[in-house]
Design a protein around this motif. Structure first.
Motif, PDB file in Angstrom:
ATOM      1  N   ASN A 258      24.771  36.261  34.316  1.00  0.00           N
ATOM      2  CA  ASN A 258      24.611  37.367  33.365  1.00  0.00           C
ATOM      3  C   ASN A 258      25.958  38.052  33.169  1.00  0.00           C
ATOM      4  OD1 ASN A 258      21.805  37.170  32.982  1.00  0.00           O
ATOM      5  ND2 ASN A 258      21.426  38.222  34.906  1.00  0.00           N
ATOM      6  N   PHE A 259      26.304  38.319  31.919  1.00  0.00           N
ATOM      7  CA  PHE A 259      27.562  38.993  31.616  1.00  0.00           C
ATOM      8  C   PHE A 259      27.279  40.309  30.899  1.00  0.00           C
ATOM      9  CE2 PHE A 259      28.474  34.506  31.800  1.00  0.00           C
ATOM     10  CZ  PHE A 259      29.678  34.437  32.464  1.00  0.00           C
ATOM     11  N   PRO A 260      27.959  41.371  31.257  1.00  0.00           N
ATOM     12  CA  PRO A 260      27.825  42.619  30.504  1.00  0.00           C
ATOM     13  C   PRO A 260      28.594  42.518  29.186  1.00  0.00           C
ATOM     14  CG  PRO A 260      28.944  42.966  32.616  1.00  0.00           C
ATOM     15  CD  PRO A 260      28.887  41.517  32.387  1.00  0.00           C
ATOM     16  N   VAL A 261      27.956  42.857  28.103  1.00  0.00           N
ATOM     17  CA  VAL A 261      28.604  42.832  26.782  1.00  0.00           C
ATOM     18  C   VAL A 261      28.133  44.047  25.984  1.00  0.00           C
ATOM     19  CG1 VAL A 261      28.930  40.319  26.595  1.00  0.00           C
ATOM     20  CG2 VAL A 261      26.766  41.327  25.897  1.00  0.00           C
TER      21      VAL A 261
ATOM     22  N   MET B 100      24.273  39.430  28.484  1.00  0.00           N
ATOM     23  CA  MET B 100      24.302  38.070  27.936  1.00  0.00           C
ATOM     24  C   MET B 100      23.982  37.111  29.076  1.00  0.00           C
ATOM     25  SD  MET B 100      27.601  36.134  26.449  1.00  0.00           S
ATOM     26  CE  MET B 100      27.486  34.694  25.405  1.00  0.00           C
ATOM     27  N   HIS B 101      22.885  36.386  28.933  1.00  0.00           N
ATOM     28  CA  HIS B 101      22.480  35.436  29.971  1.00  0.00           C
ATOM     29  C   HIS B 101      22.864  34.033  29.517  1.00  0.00           C
ATOM     30  CE1 HIS B 101      19.982  33.763  33.168  1.00  0.00           C
ATOM     31  NE2 HIS B 101      19.562  32.885  32.278  1.00  0.00           N
TER      32      HIS B 101
ATOM     33  N   ASN C 188      21.763  45.280  40.000  1.00  0.00           N
ATOM     34  CA  ASN C 188      20.492  44.635  40.332  1.00  0.00           C
ATOM     35  C   ASN C 188      20.250  43.391  39.486  1.00  0.00           C
ATOM     36  OD1 ASN C 188      19.941  46.612  42.181  1.00  0.00           O
ATOM     37  ND2 ASN C 188      18.946  47.931  40.666  1.00  0.00           N
ATOM     38  N   LYS C 189      20.721  43.428  38.231  1.00  0.00           N
ATOM     39  CA  LYS C 189      20.431  42.338  37.308  1.00  0.00           C
ATOM     40  C   LYS C 189      21.238  41.085  37.637  1.00  0.00           C
ATOM     41  CE  LYS C 189      19.060  42.917  32.500  1.00  0.00           C
ATOM     42  NZ  LYS C 189      17.730  43.283  32.742  1.00  0.00           N
ATOM     43  N   THR C 190      22.388  41.273  38.219  1.00  0.00           N
ATOM     44  CA  THR C 190      23.287  40.135  38.325  1.00  0.00           C
ATOM     45  C   THR C 190      23.365  39.566  39.735  1.00  0.00           C
ATOM     46  OG1 THR C 190      24.514  41.081  36.524  1.00  0.00           O
ATOM     47  CG2 THR C 190      25.586  39.333  37.698  1.00  0.00           C
TER      48      THR C 190
END
Lengths: 165, 174
Positions: free
Chosen positions: A141-144, A159-160, B103-105
């Protein structure tokens, strides 16, 4: 004189033991090398997949088909690619095969898939097909950001990215 | 007797050679791995959070980065009609976003840290600090591999003075 045959026998035994030991050592070493080779190939395959996830994410983040550059996706562009029938076959020509990407903007409590009817009250876009049971997968997962054209706001998004083999 | 001794020495030499090769190969295997995900992740996380809209139209509170500057420069400024000060809003917004991603990653430990070229104090006279997360990540050694983002610099000229903030994010896997 009576000791000569015994000495000869013990020397032969010594030679046999030496040969057995060296053969065992060579076999052990060959087994180790085989195991090491297999482990390295598996590790390289894993690393290649991980690298492909990162490369795919970076390319999509900076592709003007989806984004305005620098990890800022444009919701109108995402919707037009996701909803206008640009399928995985077309995208595979650019990004290769066996991957899946979804982008979720975190500005709504529930996930709502984006299509022409739902836009702009939606926050979920997916590209290519999610595989339930691939041989192996790497996913991150990337933060965008997603730029909301209708409200001129920048939303935080995830963004997965998954790559299969 | 001499033959037996030379055989023993030969065996030991062969064993040492094999052990040497095994150790060399294993050490080689250990240096192959490298992580390209974490640096991209940590840079993107800081940048994405900072340019996210807060929902407030006030220019001091519009983006999260505006909030951070406001939290240092005018910490008691109230954003909108919610009666929430810049400092509190910056604190809660960044904490909430970081927790979401932690938590998500990867189940991450994180520390958001700001260094400034100026000193501001709140109404109680305490120095303003907006370090959010686990402070022990600032130490040079914390036991686990950590990644530090590129510094994100905000610079504003107010009057004849320049105010500069340098923000960084440090993450480490649990």
């Amino acid at each position: 004189m009576a000791c000569e045959p015994r000495k000869g026998q013990s020397e032969i035994m010594e030679y046999i033991l030496m040969i057995v030991f060296i053969v065992a050592a060579i076999i052990g070493f060959m087994l180790f090398l085989t195991w090491w080779n297999i482990t390295q190939i598996q590790a390289q395959g894993f690393k290649d997949r991980e690298d492909r996830v990162v490369a795919l994410a970076q390319n999509m983040m900076n592709d003007y088909m989806f984004a305005n550059g620098d990890s800022v996706f444009d919701d109108a562009k995402l919707t037009s690619v996701a909803a206008a029938g640009i399928g995985c076959d077309e995208l595979s020509l650019i990004y290769g095969v066996d991957w899946y990407v979804n982008i979720t903007a975190l500005d709504m409590p529930m996930e709502r898939k984006c299509d022409w009817n739902g836009y702009p009250n939606c926050n979920y876009w997916s590209f290519c097909t999610y595989q339930e049971h691939p041989e192996s997968r790497s996913a991150y997962n990337f933060p965008v950001n997603v730029y909301r054209k209708a409200t001129n706001r920048m939303s935080l998004a995830v963004m997965h990215v998954e790559v299969y083999t | 007797m001499r033959r037996a001794q030379s055989s023993m020495i030969l065996i030991i030499v062969v064993i040492m050679m094999f052990v040497g090769i095994v150790v060399f190969l294993l050490s080689l295997a250990g240096t192959v791995g490298r992580d390209e995900f974490t640096p991209l992740y940590v840079d993107n996380l800081l940048l994405s959070v900072m340019r996210t809209d807060t929902g407030y139209t006030d220019s001091r509170c519009k983006l999260v980065s505006d909030l951070v500057f406001c939290a240092y420069y005018t910490p008691e400024w109230v954003c909108g009609e919610g009666a929430v000060t810049c400092y509190d809003l910056a604190n809660s917004t960044i904490t909430s976003y970081m927790k979401t991603f932690a938590n998500k990653t990867l189940n991450l430990r994180y520390l958001f840290t700001v260094t400034t070229t100026f000193v501001t104090r709140n109404n109680e006279g305490e120095q303003i600090s907006l370090d959010i997360g686990e402070p022990d990540l600032k130490k040079p050694r914390t036991g686990s591999m950590k990644a530090v983002s590129y510094p994100l610099v905000i610079s504003k000229v107010i009057g004849s003075n320049q105010y500069t903030l340098k923000m960084q994010l440090i993450v480490a896997k649990r």
